[in-house]
Design a protein around this motif. Sequence first.
Motif, PDB file in Angstrom:
ATOM      1  N   LEU A 156      38.188  46.913  46.835  1.00 35.71           N
ATOM      2  CA  LEU A 156      39.444  46.443  46.246  1.00 35.71           C
ATOM      3  C   LEU A 156      39.816  45.057  46.755  1.00 35.71           C
ATOM      4  O   LEU A 156      40.278  44.199  45.995  1.00 35.71           O
ATOM      5  N   ILE A 157      39.613  44.841  48.048  1.00 38.39           N
ATOM      6  CA  ILE A 157      39.923  43.529  48.632  1.00 38.39           C
ATOM      7  C   ILE A 157      39.026  42.450  48.037  1.00 38.39           C
ATOM      8  O   ILE A 157      39.481  41.365  47.659  1.00 38.39           O
ATOM      9  N   ALA A 158      37.725  42.750  47.936  1.00 40.31           N
ATOM     10  CA  ALA A 158      36.781  41.777  47.377  1.00 40.31           C
ATOM     11  C   ALA A 158      37.137  41.445  45.935  1.00 40.31           C
ATOM     12  O   ALA A 158      37.071  40.284  45.505  1.00 40.31           O
ATOM     13  N   ALA A 159      37.520  42.461  45.161  1.00 37.67           N
ATOM     14  CA  ALA A 159      37.909  42.246  43.767  1.00 37.67           C
ATOM     15  C   ALA A 159      39.162  41.374  43.682  1.00 37.67           C
ATOM     16  O   ALA A 159      39.258  40.473  42.836  1.00 37.67           O
ATOM     17  N   THR A 160      40.118  41.641  44.572  1.00 35.41           N
ATOM     18  CA  THR A 160      41.357  40.864  44.584  1.00 35.41           C
ATOM     19  C   THR A 160      41.090  39.398  44.886  1.00 35.41           C
ATOM     20  O   THR A 160      41.615  38.496  44.218  1.00 35.41           O
ATOM     21  N   VAL A 161      40.274  39.132  45.902  1.00 33.24           N
ATOM     22  CA  VAL A 161      39.963  37.761  46.309  1.00 33.24           C
ATOM     23  C   VAL A 161      39.225  37.018  45.195  1.00 33.24           C
ATOM     24  O   VAL A 161      39.552  35.866  44.873  1.00 33.24           O
ATOM     25  N   SER A 162      38.253  37.665  44.588  1.00 29.36           N
ATOM     26  CA  SER A 162      37.494  37.033  43.510  1.00 29.36           C
ATOM     27  C   SER A 162      38.398  36.703  42.326  1.00 29.36           C
ATOM     28  O   SER A 162      38.336  35.605  41.762  1.00 29.36           O
ATOM     29  N   GLY A 163      39.248  37.651  41.947  1.00 21.39           N
ATOM     30  CA  GLY A 163      40.186  37.411  40.851  1.00 21.39           C
ATOM     31  C   GLY A 163      41.137  36.273  41.159  1.00 21.39           C
ATOM     32  O   GLY A 163      41.454  35.462  40.287  1.00 21.39           O
ATOM     33  N   ALA A 164      41.581  36.207  42.426  1.00 27.13           N
ATOM     34  CA  ALA A 164      42.506  35.139  42.832  1.00 27.13           C
ATOM     35  C   ALA A 164      41.839  33.766  42.749  1.00 27.13           C
ATOM     36  O   ALA A 164      42.461  32.791  42.312  1.00 27.13           O
ATOM     37  N   PHE A 165      40.581  33.686  43.148  1.00 27.12           N
ATOM     38  CA  PHE A 165      39.851  32.417  43.072  1.00 27.12           C
ATOM     39  C   PHE A 165      39.754  31.930  41.625  1.00 27.12           C
ATOM     40  O   PHE A 165      39.990  30.763  41.329  1.00 27.12           O
ATOM     41  N   ILE A 166      39.396  32.849  40.731  1.00 22.90           N
ATOM     42  CA  ILE A 166      39.279  32.480  39.320  1.00 22.90           C
ATOM     43  C   ILE A 166      40.650  32.113  38.753  1.00 22.90           C
ATOM     44  O   ILE A 166      40.804  31.124  38.026  1.00 22.90           O
ATOM     45  N   GLY A 167      41.654  32.901  39.094  1.00 24.08           N
ATOM     46  CA  GLY A 167      43.007  32.635  38.602  1.00 24.08           C
ATOM     47  C   GLY A 167      43.563  31.319  39.087  1.00 24.08           C
ATOM     48  O   GLY A 167      44.333  30.662  38.371  1.00 24.08           O
ATOM     49  N   PHE A 168      43.167  30.899  40.276  1.00 28.34           N
ATOM     50  CA  PHE A 168      43.659  29.630  40.818  1.00 28.34           C
ATOM     51  C   PHE A 168      43.241  28.455  39.945  1.00 28.34           C
ATOM     52  O   PHE A 168      43.990  27.487  39.793  1.00 28.34           O
ATOM     53  N   THR A 169      42.045  28.542  39.345  1.00 29.58           N
ATOM     54  CA  THR A 169      41.575  27.452  38.480  1.00 29.58           C
ATOM     55  C   THR A 169      42.450  27.315  37.241  1.00 29.58           C
ATOM     56  O   THR A 169      42.549  26.230  36.666  1.00 29.58           O
ATOM     57  N   ARG A 170      43.091  28.414  36.805  1.00 32.85           N
ATOM     58  CA  ARG A 170      44.002  28.362  35.659  1.00 32.85           C
ATOM     59  C   ARG A 170      45.407  28.022  36.110  1.00 32.85           C
ATOM     60  O   ARG A 170      46.151  27.337  35.406  1.00 32.85           O
TER      61      ARG A 170
END
Length: 215
Positions: A11-25
């Motif tokens: 869950l933590i890994a998924a959250t971090v990955s999603g946050a990285f992608i979301g930051f670009t938007r």
Amino acid sequence: MIEIIDLFLRLIAATVSGAFIGFTRERIQRPAGLRTHALISVGAAFITELSIFTFFNGVTGDPGRVAAQIVSGIGFLGAGTILKKGFSVKGLTTAATLWVTAAIGMGFGAGEYFSSALATSIVLLIVVGFKRVDRLVGKGNKQTITIEMYKGHAMEKLTKYLEKLGITPLHIEIETDEDSITFELVIKDEDYKAIKKNIVEFASIEGIISIDLGD
């Protein structure tokens, strides 16, 4: 205990990955940003975990039945970020990042750390790095801005200000409706920078409703 820690790490890994992608938007003010992408990723991961470990006991049940609904369900959320304004369709890239973020979340939820991390890296490369390639190969040194104004002397006011900045559009398309008129201008990179630099003054032109500088 080890199993619980592993599920937590997914869950933590998924959250971090999603946050990285979301930051670009988020950094370019797109409607779905860091929190939205992080929530989608961790949500997809959690549903996948439930699908595998709760709704399947190793003998009966289908470990992919619930998780499979994420693929179709995320499409409805992504569709909400796509808007047609004037001649342009906006939000396609954001919708695509939402969809792939859900897929990455599912990967982490299934315990596929390496492939999910690799997919995250590729997505970041596409969203950040390919944008420059797109400009070089597709758009060259051109940019597109969309301006919506109230009807009246809109064209005259806009033309006057563009002349003041020394900007000559390479291409102009116009769309009208009952109360407003929308201009889509294709301009050179240096002219685009001039508009961004003077955006406050540009936005104060009488009759301006909105200005979209694109991605």
